[in-house]
Each structure stands twice: as structure tokens, then as C-alpha cells.
Design a protein around this motif. Sequence first.
Motif, mmCIF file in Angstrom:
data_model
loop_
_atom_site.group_PDB
_atom_site.id
_atom_site.type_symbol
_atom_site.label_atom_id
_atom_site.label_comp_id
_atom_site.label_asym_id
_atom_site.label_seq_id
_atom_site.Cartn_x
_atom_site.Cartn_y
_atom_site.Cartn_z
ATOM 1 N N ILE A 614 36.433 60.081 39.446
ATOM 2 C CA ILE A 614 36.092 58.950 38.572
ATOM 3 C C ILE A 614 37.328 58.084 38.417
ATOM 4 O O ILE A 614 38.375 58.547 37.952
ATOM 5 C CB ILE A 614 35.619 59.447 37.194
ATOM 6 C CG1 ILE A 614 34.369 60.338 37.366
ATOM 7 C CG2 ILE A 614 35.326 58.261 36.265
ATOM 8 C CD1 ILE A 614 33.974 61.086 36.112
ATOM 9 N N ARG A 615 37.188 56.843 38.821
ATOM 10 C CA ARG A 615 38.328 55.940 38.740
ATOM 11 C C ARG A 615 38.326 55.223 37.391
ATOM 12 O O ARG A 615 37.305 54.674 36.979
ATOM 13 C CB ARG A 615 38.235 54.902 39.863
ATOM 14 C CG ARG A 615 39.358 53.886 39.794
ATOM 15 C CD ARG A 615 39.329 52.939 40.949
ATOM 16 N NE ARG A 615 38.278 51.950 40.815
ATOM 17 C CZ ARG A 615 37.966 51.067 41.768
ATOM 18 N NH1 ARG A 615 38.608 51.096 42.923
ATOM 19 N NH2 ARG A 615 37.014 50.186 41.584
ATOM 20 N N LEU A 616 39.461 55.217 36.740
ATOM 21 C CA LEU A 616 39.573 54.482 35.485
ATOM 22 C C LEU A 616 39.577 52.992 35.791
ATOM 23 O O LEU A 616 39.768 52.576 36.938
ATOM 24 C CB LEU A 616 40.833 54.930 34.735
ATOM 25 C CG LEU A 616 40.877 56.450 34.451
ATOM 26 C CD1 LEU A 616 42.084 56.810 33.585
ATOM 27 C CD2 LEU A 616 39.596 56.955 33.786
ATOM 28 N N LEU A 617 39.355 52.212 34.743
ATOM 29 C CA LEU A 617 39.076 50.775 34.913
ATOM 30 C C LEU A 617 40.065 50.079 35.869
ATOM 31 O O LEU A 617 41.268 50.236 35.749
ATOM 32 C CB LEU A 617 39.114 50.104 33.544
ATOM 33 C CG LEU A 617 38.493 48.717 33.511
ATOM 34 C CD1 LEU A 617 37.007 48.786 33.800
ATOM 35 C CD2 LEU A 617 38.742 48.075 32.158
ATOM 36 N N ASP A 618 39.528 49.282 36.777
ATOM 37 C CA ASP A 618 40.358 48.651 37.802
ATOM 38 C C ASP A 618 40.448 47.123 37.727
ATOM 39 O O ASP A 618 41.538 46.563 37.850
ATOM 40 C CB ASP A 618 39.842 49.086 39.182
ATOM 41 C CG ASP A 618 40.659 48.515 40.331
ATOM 42 O OD1 ASP A 618 41.885 48.379 40.166
ATOM 43 O OD2 ASP A 618 40.088 48.216 41.384
ATOM 44 N N PRO A 619 39.329 46.391 37.545
ATOM 45 C CA PRO A 619 39.445 44.929 37.681
ATOM 46 C C PRO A 619 40.136 44.267 36.503
ATOM 47 O O PRO A 619 40.144 44.814 35.401
ATOM 48 C CB PRO A 619 37.992 44.455 37.767
ATOM 49 C CG PRO A 619 37.179 45.538 37.221
ATOM 50 C CD PRO A 619 37.958 46.800 37.252
ATOM 51 N N HIS A 670 46.949 41.434 36.914
ATOM 52 C CA HIS A 670 46.937 42.446 35.858
ATOM 53 C C HIS A 670 45.684 43.304 35.986
ATOM 54 O O HIS A 670 44.677 43.073 35.334
ATOM 55 C CB HIS A 670 46.968 41.725 34.502
ATOM 56 C CG HIS A 670 47.390 42.621 33.396
ATOM 57 N ND1 HIS A 670 47.542 42.183 32.104
ATOM 58 C CD2 HIS A 670 47.709 43.943 33.367
ATOM 59 C CE1 HIS A 670 47.912 43.198 31.338
ATOM 60 N NE2 HIS A 670 48.020 44.271 32.082
ATOM 61 N N ARG A 671 45.751 44.267 36.854
ATOM 62 C CA ARG A 671 44.587 45.104 37.138
ATOM 63 C C ARG A 671 45.066 46.513 37.476
ATOM 64 O O ARG A 671 46.254 46.779 37.549
ATOM 65 C CB ARG A 671 43.777 44.520 38.299
ATOM 66 C CG ARG A 671 44.604 44.293 39.552
ATOM 67 C CD ARG A 671 43.763 43.966 40.761
ATOM 68 N NE ARG A 671 43.041 45.144 41.216
ATOM 69 C CZ ARG A 671 42.780 45.421 42.491
ATOM 70 N NH1 ARG A 671 43.158 44.589 43.441
ATOM 71 N NH2 ARG A 671 42.138 46.500 42.816
ATOM 72 N N GLY A 672 44.099 47.421 37.715
ATOM 73 C CA GLY A 672 44.436 48.791 38.091
ATOM 74 C C GLY A 672 45.255 49.449 36.997
ATOM 75 O O GLY A 672 45.091 49.174 35.807
ATOM 76 N N ILE A 749 45.535 55.220 46.937
ATOM 77 C CA ILE A 749 46.644 54.608 47.674
ATOM 78 C C ILE A 749 46.102 53.272 48.180
ATOM 79 O O ILE A 749 45.284 53.216 49.094
ATOM 80 C CB ILE A 749 47.085 55.498 48.859
ATOM 81 C CG1 ILE A 749 47.468 56.900 48.368
ATOM 82 C CG2 ILE A 749 48.219 54.830 49.639
ATOM 83 C CD1 ILE A 749 48.755 57.005 47.597
ATOM 84 N N GLU A 750 46.537 52.201 47.511
ATOM 85 C CA GLU A 750 45.972 50.884 47.803
ATOM 86 C C GLU A 750 47.028 49.827 48.079
ATOM 87 O O GLU A 750 46.681 48.695 48.404
ATOM 88 C CB GLU A 750 45.127 50.400 46.615
ATOM 89 C CG GLU A 750 43.890 51.224 46.374
ATOM 90 C CD GLU A 750 43.224 50.818 45.086
ATOM 91 O OE1 GLU A 750 42.198 50.123 45.152
ATOM 92 O OE2 GLU A 750 43.740 51.176 44.012
ATOM 93 N N VAL A 751 48.294 50.168 47.862
ATOM 94 C CA VAL A 751 49.352 49.193 48.168
ATOM 95 C C VAL A 751 50.405 49.877 49.044
ATOM 96 O O VAL A 751 50.613 51.087 48.952
ATOM 97 C CB VAL A 751 50.006 48.624 46.880
ATOM 98 C CG1 VAL A 751 48.982 47.869 46.050
ATOM 99 C CG2 VAL A 751 50.667 49.712 46.072
ATOM 100 N N ASN A 773 40.122 49.116 51.163
ATOM 101 C CA ASN A 773 39.765 47.701 50.954
ATOM 102 C C ASN A 773 40.997 46.950 50.470
ATOM 103 O O ASN A 773 41.415 45.956 51.057
ATOM 104 C CB ASN A 773 38.647 47.554 49.917
ATOM 105 C CG ASN A 773 37.386 48.285 50.337
ATOM 106 O OD1 ASN A 773 37.174 48.517 51.519
ATOM 107 N ND2 ASN A 773 36.574 48.663 49.370
ATOM 108 N N ASP A 774 41.583 47.465 49.399
ATOM 109 C CA ASP A 774 42.791 46.819 48.890
ATOM 110 C C ASP A 774 43.969 47.036 49.824
ATOM 111 O O ASP A 774 44.787 46.142 50.008
ATOM 112 C CB ASP A 774 43.121 47.347 47.487
ATOM 113 C CG ASP A 774 42.403 46.544 46.411
ATOM 114 O OD1 ASP A 774 42.545 45.314 46.432
ATOM 115 O OD2 ASP A 774 41.698 47.140 45.588
ATOM 116 N N LEU A 775 44.058 48.229 50.404
ATOM 117 C CA LEU A 775 45.200 48.489 51.286
ATOM 118 C C LEU A 775 45.203 47.504 52.462
ATOM 119 O O LEU A 775 46.257 47.013 52.878
ATOM 120 C CB LEU A 775 45.158 49.942 51.796
ATOM 121 C CG LEU A 775 46.445 50.434 52.455
ATOM 122 C CD1 LEU A 775 47.639 50.355 51.512
ATOM 123 C CD2 LEU A 775 46.294 51.872 52.971
#
Length: 884
Positions: A614-619, A670-672, A749-751, A773-775
Motif C-alpha cells: 500500500i503506497r502512502l499518498l503520492d500526488p 511537492h509530492r511523494g 524506486i522512482e528517481v 513510470n516516474d523512473l
Amino acid sequence: MSGKKYVYLFEEGHAGMKDLLGGKGANLAEMTNIGLPVPPGFIITTEACREFYRCGQQFPPGLEDQVREMMGVLEKKTGKVFGDPANPLLVSVRSGAPVSMPGMMDTILNLGLNDRTAEGLARLAHRRFALDCYRRLLHMFGDVVLGVEHAKFELILERWRQKRGVRYDYELSDEDLDQVVEEYKALIEGETGRPFPQDPTEQLFLAIRAVFNSWNNERAVVYRRIHRVPDDLGTAVNVQVMVFGNLGSDCGTGVAFTRDPATGVRELYGEYLPNAQGEDVVAGIRTPLPIETLKEEMPEIYRQFADVCERLEKHYRNMQDIEFTVERGKLYILQTRAGKRTAQAAVKIAVDMVREGLITKEEALLRVDPAQLDQLLHRRIDPRAKLNVIARGLPASPGAASGKVVFDADEAEALGNKGEKVILVRTETTPDDIHGIVAAQGVLTSRGGMTSHAAVVARGMGKPCVCGCEAIRIDYDREEFYVQDLVVKKGDVITIDGATGQVMLGEAPLVEPELSPEFEELLRWADEVRVLGVRANADTPEDAARARALGAEGIGLTRTEHMFMAPDRLPIVQEMIMAATPQERQAALEKLLPMQREDFYGILKAMEGYPVTIRLLDPPLHEFLPNGEELAVEITRLRLTGGSEEEIRAKEETLKKVRALAEFNPMLGHRGCRLGITYPEIYAMQARAIFQATARLVREGAKVFPEVEIPLVSDVKELALLRQLVNRVAEEVKRETGVEFEYAVGTMIEVPRAALLADEIAREADFFSFGTNDLTQTVFGFSRDDAEAKFLHEYAEKKILPENPFIVLDQAGVGKLMQICVELGRRAKPGLVIGICGEHGGEPASIEFCHRLGLNYVSCSPYRVPVARLAAARAALKAKASPQ
Ligand code: PEP
Ligand code: MG
């Protein structure tokens, strides 16, 4: 004969020589050598074609002599002479690339005919037949070799049919055909400035040249680009002695598949036309008869043909597509190749062939293209339906849907809630439209690529989507869209097919997807072989249950923001964002807590026994607020129309917040985890909801494994800080409930920085999950929506990038970084669990790469789970066959 060998008799080749002889030629050679009745012929190699281009579109030295010599061999074999009116040898000329490639030059039949040999043929057979053959040659040669428009020949024929008041060509008299031949010749001369070449040898070399040239015609070039066929393969040319299916009632021609290519059922499936030549079957001039009719009309021929089919299928161990001709009661086989088939047939044939002992389970797995399985996992248009196609866009999310056109997400929702079927039509969609997409049967956009917002969201929800449909022009004010002159109004019913990109007017009949027993069996074999785990990306208990039914072994990504978008939540989320004090924010979060707890309870329960990430709030938070410009307009309107002061003030407050939260580049903004660091209370609430749901399920006796995931980490300290927070909440919940439970905390791992510092980050992470997607965005420095809308198509055309990297993982760049990350991460923490949850987790080539990287699992949308299971198995088999 001098120099290189460019020409091979059929006897000199075999099926393994596809690269040199082309697919068609290699199979003709193979059939000749296993003793099937193939008319004699020879093949000019693909190498000759490559040399042709190297020599500036000239035949390489020696080629012409070799061709002449081979024509001599054919004359000897048949006792006929090329160009001799007394007993003329006629040949067909066909292209044949190493891979089947529609778009190349069409067949030329009856080559070798001219005014004199046509007379000769008339004496040998009969006049009508000779005229029929000659006018076909003039038409085909004129069209494909000399470039005279096909329609002009058709027009002449049509005029004669009209003049005589008949429907079919064969109803014209000999005299009429004679006239047609003369008019065809005049047409050719008029259009090209030269008479039709009467010299058969000149005809032959012109035809060979035309085949070589067709390798680079536009259709072929486009086909190669789309199907990633290298440009330098070249095509072979097949020259084969003609046999005639149009010599009388004991003649005919047809095409048959050894199994039904639509269903896979094991029975001969095909068509046959008595007294006809090859292209009549394809051209639809006369309606062919089902192959069974041959059984009644020529039982002996049918028996022989059925025999040949069985032999060829056994020989090639695959379903074959076979062309044949019957000349005066004798059967000839003109072509065989692996038959194209639907996904349903591919699965059934592969599984049946294992049961029949023809192929192994491993071969069966390699026979079915995972990408094709999409067809089977969605509602589809009834293949028998007649369709009124008005436009075509990108096939962004498979499946078909019909519904009333609506242009607004709120309206889609309102109608959807009333049980109406709607298609949401927008230029493009944004996160503000989610509720409309949820309520709609499907989405149609006029802009945006395969990974535009609409496409990604629709795929995630398993809803059909056609995007980038530029042929439609939307007028939101008039609530209409236009396709040229056609006007489609709000409320009109359309159908979209997300597998083909077609948009149709009216409601098309749909058929439900079914997992056939054979499909289930094939997937079980895949599970025995694959090493990669397969999880799903799912945000609701329903999606989780669906994913599980399709074989998912857990959830690799739950995007919690989708829960925040739900209509009953959004006002509370906005309250939370607008809060002036921490107390106010806390109060809003308290309201969200029980809702989130229910969300997580449902999802964890649906996936009982398996891990759930479960991913905590991202956008960024502004995505949950109204659009600033629209708000400003609304405030002005309220002012002008005397709206209440209170309402105006509230809207102004919101606008202030919207402006305060506005970012120049939200993707990098300001996200993730950056949100979690600024607003730890949001993450704390989410963690609490997860653990309270977990505690309740554990108390109920369920085995659940929540994995809390922190998005967009770029430094270990971010993760350490937030992990502490999550741990603290877990301890609190354990204390409060008195229940012990297991959980993990990890990161996406997105950056690039996270990948490069994976060893440090691994110390604080129980797992990694590649958010490719972000990576991909951050490695390329491309913003996905902008890149797809503006320049990626140009990158594809100019071959700067082989694929859209948002669809097929860029192994060279993004992949390299992933490899570094895996090595560093596992060096610091051996056995670290690593998965992938970007769009690429459901794409077969990317899955193969993930297998080679040694990831633990891939995660994709529920509907792609079977695709991923098969792709993972194929990856394991391929790696075994060629270990690196
Ligand atoms: C990703 O970036 O790959 C990912 C899965 O996250 P999202 O698509 O939600 O940004
Ligand atoms: Mg992401």
C-alpha cells in the motif's frame, strides 16, 4: 555461371533457409523435398535483393544469367518453352520476405503471355481461358509493375459488365473479353507512354525488379516500422510454373487452414472456388464455397488434400495455412505457412497439440504471444457484427463498450449512477475526471498517447479506451463532436473498441470474455515454469478479487489517492488541505481514518494469504482542489450575479490555497514522500488505517501481510524518518488493540538518485518496488504527457528510440539504472525483495528483462495478470535456452 549463387531451385532449399529464401520460398522448397505436388520453380535470394540496393537499384552481376539458366531448367521439366506460342511456359512471380509482410508486392500470374502466346494458349486449351488469363496478366502487371491505377482496369471491366447487363466477369462473351484485352493494352500504353512489353523475358525482369522495389514501398516501410522488422533483410522472389484452376469444371483453387483459425477446433477450415484463378478467392468477386463442398464435388481430390494438410501439420508441428489449385483433376500445393490465428485459437491449438503429443508444454508456452491474450480478457465486439466505423484512434485499453456520448465527468457520473451506459468523450482527461471514468463504460479522447492519463487510468480499471482520436473534433459548448461532416450529439450512442481503436456509431453487439479450460491449463503450465512472481496493481477490493481470480499472488501497488478522489471523500480531503490549523487538519483526518480503514480492510481481506503493498499518498495536493482558472471565473460570475458573500469568500479562500499550492512542475514538485515529510499527520493517518485493518483481520483469524510503501524517495534519511513514523504508529496500534501483526516498510524506486544510492536506502527498506513510470520520466527528463503529445512520435519515426519508453521499458538507460540498483541493494541487504509496479510490469518484453535482472515479482493491472504469467514463463524458458 559466374560469381555468387543468387538463384535456387526449389529442390535446393529447405525450411531452415528462411533468411536467404524468404518464408514462402523456404516452405516451397521444403514441400518439394518431402514429395508434395508443388509446381516447379526457383527462388531469387534475399541477398540478391540486398545487392540490388547496394548496386543502386541494379541487378547484381550474374543474376540475370542465373535466372535465364533456371528458366531453361523449368522449360526442361515441363516440356514447355517461355515465349513459344506452340506450347508456352507461363510463370507466377511473387515476393517473399523472411518474415510474413503484408504491404509488399502482390502476386503476378500468367507471366509469359503476349499476343502470340495468348493465341497459342487459346489453341492448346480454349479461347475463353486464354483471354481470361491474358486480361488478368495485363491488369496485374499494369497495376503492380507499371503503376497503372488498379481502379482504371476495374472501370473498364465494370463498363463492359454494365453494357451487357451482367453481374460477373465470367458472364461476358469471348468477344467482350477480346475487347477488354484491347482496352487494357491501350490503357497501359496511354498511362505509361509505352506498349505492354510483349517480350516475356522483359516481363520477367521487370517483375523481379518490381518485387525488389516493393521492399521499400511506403506500405512495406510502415509495416516494418510498426512490427520492428529490420529494414535490411530484403525480400526473395519466387518464380513458379503456373498451374491453372480456371481451365474448366474439373479445376479450381482454394485456401484452407488445418484448424479453424478463429476457434482452434481441429477441422479443415477453408474456401474453394471451382473454375477460378488464385486472386478470385481473395478478391471476393465470386463467393467461394466452403471446403466441404470439394468433398462432394471432387472426393478424391479432397481426400488427397486432407492428407497433405495432415502431413504438413505433422511436419511443421504447427497449424498451417495452405493454398492449392486443382488443374484438370490434379492437385497442386502452392503455398504453406504457419496460419495466423486469433488468441482463442492460439491457446486452444497450443494446448491441443500438447495433448496430441505433437509439441511439448514448453513449446506450447512459446507458441502463444502474451500480447495477444489481451483479446481474451475483455468484452469484445461480436466478430460477426456489421460495424459503422466513423473514426479510428489509438487502441489504448482493450475491450469494447457502447453508451451515450457525454462530455463532462460530473454528467457521466450522474447518468452512470442512474444506471445509464455512457462513454466519456474528452479532448483529454485529468485526475479531476476520475469519477466520470469510474462511472463510464469507456473513454474516448481526441488527444494524448498510449500512456496519457485516460489510457493509464482506463487500463488500470480494465475499461476500454480509445485515445488520440484526432479525427474527432469536440465542441464542449454545443455538446457535440464532429467527424468531418458527421455530427454526434450528447446522448447519441457510440461504441468504442479499445483493442483496435475503432469508434462506431450506434450500439455494436458485444460478447463476454471467457477463460477457456485450455487457457487455464496453459496458465497452469506457465506457473510451473516461471520464476517471477506476478502481482496486481489494485485499488479496490473488487479489483483485488478479480486479480486473484486471474492468478495474482498479491498486490504490488495500491494507489491510495484514488480513494481520496471518491465523491464522498473529496470534500473531506479538501477540508484537510484547506485547514488553517493543525487541529483543523487533524479533525478532517479523523473523518478520513475510518473510511481508509474500510478500504484497506477490504483489500487485505480479498488478498488474504498474500502480500499487499500500500503506497502512502503520492500526488501533489493541488490535484484534489478545483481548477484555479475555473474558480476565478466562478467567483467573478457570483459577484456579477449577486452571489452570497459567504460563498464568494469561501471560494476566494480556496483560490488562495490553489494559488499557494500551484507549482511550476508538479511532476518534480511537492509530492511523494515530500508530502509525508511536510504533513506527517497524513501519512500517520494512513498507516493507522492500514494497521487497524490488519489488527482486525488478524483477530478474525486471517493471514495478512501489509507492506507500507513510501513513494518517490531519493535519500535514505527521507525513508528513515517516515519509517520511524510508520513503526511508531504500528506500535501504537498493537498496544491499543493488543494484537500482534507482521508488516514491512519499503520504498518505490522512482528517481535516479534512489537507484544510485540503493545500498544506503536498502538499510532502511524491507523491499524495493520500481516505479518505472516516474523512473522513465526522471531518467529521460521527459514529462510523460508532454513527450507523448508533442515529440515522441517523431522519435519513433526518426528511429531515435526503438519504442515508446513509457510502454516498453528502455533497457539501455532505465534498465541500466535498475540493474545498478538491484546490485547495490542486494549487496547491502542480501535477499532484498524487489519488484516492479510501473506500467511496464505488464508488458512482455519488459517482463523478460525483469526476469533477467532477477526481480522477485512484476505487478500489473488485474486484466494483465494472465499476460504477465505467460510472459514470465516465456522469459524463464528463453533464459534457459540461452543463458547469458
Ligand atoms: C510509477 O511511477 O511507476 C508508479 C507506479 O507510480 P505512478 O504511476 O502512480 O506515478
Ligand atoms: Mg510514480
